[in-house]
Design a protein around this motif. Structure first.
Motif, mmCIF file in Angstrom:
data_model
loop_
_atom_site.group_PDB
_atom_site.id
_atom_site.type_symbol
_atom_site.label_atom_id
_atom_site.label_comp_id
_atom_site.label_asym_id
_atom_site.label_seq_id
_atom_site.Cartn_x
_atom_site.Cartn_y
_atom_site.Cartn_z
ATOM 1 N N GLU A 215 0.945 -1.057 -0.023
ATOM 2 C CA GLU A 215 -0.081 0.026 -0.041
ATOM 3 C C GLU A 215 0.878 1.257 -0.029
ATOM 4 N N ARG A 220 -3.805 2.820 -0.358
ATOM 5 C CA ARG A 220 -4.514 1.935 0.397
ATOM 6 C C ARG A 220 -6.030 1.763 -0.643
ATOM 7 N N PRO A 346 -6.431 -7.539 8.718
ATOM 8 C CA PRO A 346 -7.478 -6.823 8.410
ATOM 9 C C PRO A 346 -7.403 -6.686 6.748
ATOM 10 N N ARG A 347 -6.336 -6.511 6.162
ATOM 11 C CA ARG A 347 -6.552 -6.252 4.781
ATOM 12 C C ARG A 347 -6.950 -7.306 3.802
ATOM 13 N N THR A 392 -6.468 -4.851 16.202
ATOM 14 C CA THR A 392 -5.703 -4.967 14.979
ATOM 15 C C THR A 392 -6.629 -4.659 13.731
ATOM 16 N N LEU B 239 -0.896 3.375 7.320
ATOM 17 C CA LEU B 239 -1.799 3.103 8.644
ATOM 18 C C LEU B 239 -2.785 2.313 8.186
ATOM 19 N N PRO B 240 -3.337 1.674 9.417
ATOM 20 C CA PRO B 240 -4.322 0.768 9.253
ATOM 21 C C PRO B 240 -5.686 1.306 8.942
ATOM 22 N N GLU B 241 -5.852 2.581 9.225
ATOM 23 C CA GLU B 241 -7.119 3.224 9.042
ATOM 24 C C GLU B 241 -6.804 4.533 9.153
ATOM 25 N N ARG B 242 -7.679 5.486 8.649
ATOM 26 C CA ARG B 242 -7.535 6.742 8.578
ATOM 27 C C ARG B 242 -8.179 7.420 9.890
#
Lengths: 436, 396
Positions: A215, A220, A346-347, A392, B239-242
């Motif tokens: 990513e 993303r 999670p992806r 996570t 980053l896993p999320e915004r």
């Protein structure tokens, strides 16, 4: 000009002799000049065949005959002309310049055949096919569908005349129907795969490999999109727990090269390093204990347990950054008859987001309030699924059978499986409330 | 026969050239010309150039146009008055501390308004600050908020405008403290800015590259390089999320971390949070009250940053900062709660694990920190560190 001619005639009688030998055999050259013209040069050589009169005449004729235009004598004479240095320099310049351009443009003799969207050089392909270089490649270039918004895609096939075929595909994983329509999850998330490690989202076995484009390079994916991956399919193997680690290393190296090639096209200049040294040992069949189905301590079924006597389960090797933990049993052509799977990354768990809204009797968690719930899930004859929100990110717990014959087992296993696995991945406590 | 003369003289010239080439001096000269030509073709073909006139900055660690945005053309936001300079001194083996400041400025005039760019990038090489309090806030500043770990096991973190990298053990100070390289960027404020200006270095990947380049040069200068320079292998994780600006219920996906209900209605509306890295080595949660432009606020008001770190090399930066006593009643491990920070370190699943709090460690924030600490400890599979509110370990 006459000056030049005499110099050549004199200075080269020695080599003139050399050529005469072969010309003799042909016997096509006839003397056109008096033999005396060349004889003085030959007379002082004792071992000469000059004593033999017809031959002497022949040799003399050859020495005296005007050489053809390409002959080095004539070329030598050319080199002495006034304009020659200029022409020579020009020719040399053109050659040098042309070679330079060809080199820079990788054309002509500097052209290298590159396969799979330009990502693999000849050596890379040879590495994949055990050093063989007669591999045919064909491909559908990387393109983007601006209407269906499916993201970029492309295909590539490498085929050896001995039958081995490897297919590579660039595509965005489909999150609408669960596990990219199950077939992808069956094959590419199987327990035979080990993670590529190093923070990468990808796995490899001796017949399959996949790696998400990082990513950090392509950004993303959208909230409801699967990751963009390159996967490789190298055919089938008689399914058991035996993974050829050399073959696996070849696929791992190649899938990394393909991803690096794609990233370079996107303008990302931080290529991924060779992952082969950190690959874990392949998984082996486990001897399942009665109270540890799939090797999960505490997961038990009353009665005879799951499956028959012969279908021992294969469980994903427990390594640090494996995105999934899969327990497959009775696998036929890459399709397990019963799978228990936890998608920790999670992806990747997003592949089951769409499915989690799907029909079936709703499964909830203990402690859910109207305002806040731990996740979503459902139970069907052939599937039990819970998608939980963990620290996570999203984590998917899935039990899936290939027919309805396991309905009672799935119902019994799901709450216990989710509770134990949630604890393992750091998402506990998580207790499910099953529909009646 | 006038035409003969130039032909003759040309011929003579040629003869003279040939004669010159055949002398020793001539031979040398010809060889030189050929060598230069070949070298020229070679450099052009391979796209290298030995005398390219590119500038170097910060101990020679960074080269103009070498990749990171701030070193290239895109580093300038305006078209006029462009300048890029650096000042500072490199570390030496005697004094293994160094720092450097890169200043990039330009301006642009658009419809009579002048925009001035004044980007400053500061690099520091040396051990962590001595005092425990300063060390915690210093490290927490790099680890919290939007920072992500560097790829492929490099012990460090980076985000869009700052980063930290811990050097290998061979660069430790004599008393055993690790040496770190840090990078901070800032942008000069202009009077009419509505929001504070953000420096543009080219993204976190470029920050990581600048950091590693400075670390390599710094190690060389300090005499602790070992021939194998550090490198950024592969892209940085994202980053896993915004940033989440409409939270409902627990924030940062930490069970029980419910801040909203403690805030007034107005403040609760403006609450937002950012989940940072969440992995085995690092986890962070940053909670803020969003700025209100209506009230003329120009920056978010931080509530707290909670960080867990157990990456061995980064964790070593905190050695000796936790004291010898438990930070409070019922807490496991050692640590301190001060007025503007908190730290506690305890063994967790076989590794010393540090929990940092930036922000007042009193009142509700202290409760939030306890909730964060126990939830993360539970995720990692170890016993509660904070005094638990219930048997589950969380504060649900």
């Amino acid at each position: 000009m006459s000056d030049d001619k005499s110099t050549i005639g004199e200075g080269n009688s020695m080599s003139g002799e050399g050529t005469s030998m072969s010309d003799e055999d042909k016997g096509t050259v006839t003397p056109t000049e008096p033999e005396g013209a060349a004889s003085p040069g030959r007379a002082d050589k004792p071992a000469d065949k000059a004593a033999d009169k017809p031959l002497g005449v022949l040799a003399a004729a050859i020495a005296a005959a005007p050489p053809p235009w390409w002959h080095w004598r004539r070329l030598g004479r050319l080199a002495r002309a006034r304009w020659t240095p200029v022409v020579g320099a020009a020719v040399a310049g053109v050659l040098l310049g042309g070679a330079g351009v060809a080199w820079q443009a990788e054309a002509g003799p500097f052209h290298e055949e590159r396969a799979c969207w330009g990502a693999l050089g000849e050596d890379d392909v040879a590495d994949l096919f055990h050093g063989k270089r007669d591999i045919e490649s064909s491909e559908v270039g990387v393109s983007r569908d601006s209407i269906a918004s499916d993201g970029p895609s492309g295909l590539c096939e490498l085929k050896s005349p001995r039958g081995m075929r490897v297919r590579a595909q660039l595509h965005r994983l489909d999150d609408r129907f669960g596990g990219d329509r199950d077939k992808w999850a069956d094959e590419y998330l199987s327990a035979r795969m080990v993670p590529l490690g190093g923070g990468l989202l990808g796995m490899v076995s001796d017949t399959r490999a996949w790696l998400a484009i990082p990513e950090g390079c392509v950004g993303r994916p959208g909230e409801r999109d699967g990751p963009l991956v390159i996967d490789m399919d190298a055919g089938w193997t008689t399914y058991d727990d035996d993974v050829d680690t050399d073959e696996r290393a070849r696929l791992a190296r190649t899938v990394v090269k393909l991803v690096n090639g794609y990233m370079a096209d996107q303008g990302c200049d931080s290529p991924i390093g060779d992952p082969t040294d950190r690959l874990a040992e392949p998984a082996r069949f486990i001897d399942e204990k009665r109270d540890a189905i799939c090797g999960i301590k505490g997961l038990a079924l009353p009665g005879k347990g799951v499956g028959g006597r012969y279908d021992r389960p294969l469980v994903t090797k427990n390594t640090k950054d494996t995105p999934v933990r899969t327990c497959d049993r009775d696998v036929l052509f890459g399709h397990p008859s019963l799978r228990l799977m936890t998608v920790e990354d999670p992806r990747l768990a997003v592949l089951y987001k769409g499915l989690s809204f799907d029909g079936g009797s709703e499964v909830t968690a203990v402690g859910d309030t109207k305002k806040e719930s731990r996740g979503r899930g459902f139970l069907r004859e052939d599937t039990g699924l819970y998608q939980a929100s963990c620290q996570t990110g999203e984590v998917t717990f899935l039990i899936r059978a290939d027919d309805d014959g396991h309905a009672a087992e799935i119902r019994r296993l799901l709450p216990r499986y989710v509770a134990l696995e949630a604890e393992r991945v750091g998402c506990g406590p998580l207790r499910l409330r099953m529909p009646s | 026969m006038t035409g003969d003369i130039p032909v003759d003289s040309r011929a003579q010239r040629l003869v003279r050239v040939r004669r010159f080439v055949r002398t020793r001096r001539g031979g040398v000269a010809t060889g030189l010309v050929v060598a230069l030509l070949a070298g020229g073709v070679g450099t052009w073909a391979t796209d290298t150039w030995p005398f390219d006139g590119r500038d170097r900055y910060c101990w020679g660690a960074w080269q103009e146009d070498s990749g990171p945005g701030i070193l290239g053309d895109e580093g300038f936001e305006g078209d006029d008055d462009r300048s890029r300079t650096s000042t500072g001194s490199a570390p030496t083996s005697r004094e293994p501390r160094g720092q450097c400041r890169l200043s990039v400025s330009s301006s642009d005039t658009y419809q009579g308004d002048k925009d001035q760019q004044d980007t400053t990038v500061t690099v520091k090489y040396g051990p962590a600050p001595e005092s425990a309090g300063r060390r915690v806030t210093w490290l927490g500043g790099y680890l919290g908020d939007r920072a992500m770990p560097l790829p492929d096991g490099l012990p460090g973190v980076a985000d869009g405008n700052h980063g930290l990298l811990v050097l290998p053990e061979r660069c430790d100070t004599r008393d055993g403290r690790p040496t770190a390289v840090t990078l901070d960027a800032s942008e000069g404020a202009e009077a009419d800015d509505v929001l504070p200006a953000v420096p543009m270095l080219g993204g976190s990947q470029d920050v990581a590259r600048l950091l590693v380049a400075a670390a390599n040069k710094g190690m060389e200068a300090a005499g602790c390089a070992d021939g194998e320079p550090l490198r950024v292998s592969g892209p940085l994780p994202t980053l896993p999320e915004r940033e989440e600006s409409f939270p409902s219920g627990a924030i940062c996906r930490i069970p029980g971390l419910d801040i909203e209900s403690d805030l007034g209605k107005e403040m609760a509306m403006r609450l937002n949070y950012q989940v940072g890295a969440v992995n085995d080595d690092l986890q962070s949660c940053s909670a803020r009250i969003g700025r209100s432009l209506r009230l003329g606020e120009r920056a978010d008001q931080p509530l707290f940053d909670a960080v867990m770190v157990r990456e061995p090399r980064i964790s070593a930066l905190l050695d000796g900062a936790t004291g010898t006593k438990a930070p409070g009643k019922g807490w496991r491990g050692t640590g301190t709660f001060a007025s503007d920070y908190g730290i506690v370190r305890a063994g967790c699943a076989g590794r010393p694990t540090s929990f940092l709090l930036l922000g007042a460690s009193t009142g509700t924030t202290s409760d939030y920190f306890a909730t964060f600490t126990n939830a993360v400890a539970r995720r990692l599979g170890c016993a509660p560190v904070a005094p638990a509110a219930d048997a589950e370990g969380g504060r649900r």
